[in-house]
Design a protein around this motif. Structure first.
Motif: not given
Length: 315
Positions: A11-28, A30-41
């Motif tokens: 679904g277009a409004g699925d924030e979790l799926e969108a965040a996971l897609d963004e996370l796995y598109a991140s280079p390795p 910066g993965f951990v720092s971006r993961r913590e930012e998204l989890a904190l958000r």
């Protein structure tokens, strides 16, 4: 039957799926720092379960990230590749020799082309793939062609580690064709059940070995990830320590400044009291001078009247 793009189901409004897609598109890196930012958000937004799932996401290996990057950056080519895998598996299942031969030629060319594209995309993103990593990417693509479960994983674009082709389907450069030739030879020569059993045990050993190698690679990758996280944590701790030291220095400087300001305030209060005292003294002196001036003026006026009176009397 053509394979659908599984990412379209989200679904277009699925924030979790969108965040996971963004996370796995991140280079390795910066993965951990971006993961913590998204989890904190997510936690800040009150989405505790989303935060837990984001925090549980594992950093992909370089080969897995390159395969994910290929999937996301080349959606049309990826879809055709998935369809080729379905056609190959159907041909192997029916032992269609003509279909196997034609599709195997396509398979080798497509795997080589997509592997090269993955390497180019990774280089453009700042990560040049070594020969061993490119081999892992090729092995992943071979697994996608051979195994429907592997195809599902890659289609989602969230691989965490490189995939290994099943030994009984794609062991190397042209395996299923070999499996088809073996089956045809057995039918022509009348292989005995005992030989079949020996062959099956050998294949089972190969499968176990492949699984053990894949588990070892995954464990090694997890070890590398833990080391990376530890390094990043050490870096974060060092930066926090430096920030703490700077804050302490700023507090000390502020306290010194406050002490100096208080001393200046105390001095200015003393000077003000002294000035007020001088003003009162001057005011008192002025009042006395005014009084004395009035008295002197009155005395002079009386003396002048007395003199005028004496002059009139003397005449």
């Amino acid at each position: 039957m053509p394979r659908k793009d599984v990412r379209g189901k989200r679904g277009a409004g699925d924030e979790l799926e969108a965040a996971l897609d963004e996370l796995y598109a991140s280079p390795p890196a910066g993965f951990v720092s971006r993961r913590e930012e998204l989890a904190l958000r997510a936690r800040t937004d009150g989405r505790a379960e989303d935060a837990r799932r984001l925090h549980a996401a594992r950093r992909p290996s370089l080969a897995a990230w390159a395969a994910n990057l290929l999937r996301r950056s080349r959606p049309q080519e990826s879809l055709r590749f998935l369809e080729l895998g379905e056609a190959l598996r159907e041909a192997y299942g029916t032992l269609d020799r003509a279909g196997i031969k034609e599709l195997s030629v396509r398979r080798r060319g497509v795997v080589a082309a997509l592997s090269a594209q993955a390497a180019q995309l990774a280089a453009e993103a700042g990560h040049r793939l070594s020969a061993s990593v490119r081999q892992e990417v090729e092995a992943t693509l071979q697994a996608v062609l051979a195994d429907p479960a592997a195809a599902e994983q890659w289609a989602a674009g969230r691989l965490e580690s490189a995939l290994t082709p099943p030994s009984d389907l794609l062991p190397g450069s042209g395996p299923p064709a070999e499996a088809a030739r073996t089956a045809a030879a057995r039918a022509a020569t009348g292989s005995t059940p005992a030989k079949d059993e020996i062959g099956e045990r050998r294949r089972e050993r190969e499968r176990r070995l492949a699984r053990a190698r894949q588990a070892a690679e995954a464990a090694e990758e997890r070890l590398r990830e833990r080391r990376t996280e530890l390094t990043e944590a050490d870096t974060g701790l060092r930066r926090a320590g430096e920030g703490h030291e700077r804050a302490e220095e700023e507090v000390a400087a502020a306290e010194r400044h406050l002490h100096a300001v208080r001393e200046e305030l105390q001095l200015s209060r003393q000077e003000r009291r002294e000035a007020e005292e001088r003003r009162r003294t001057a005011a008192d002196a002025l009042a006395r001078a005014e009084r004395e001036a009035r008295e002197a003026a009155q005395e002079a006026e009386r003396a002048e009247r007395a003199e005028r009176a004496e002059r009139r009397t003397g005449r």
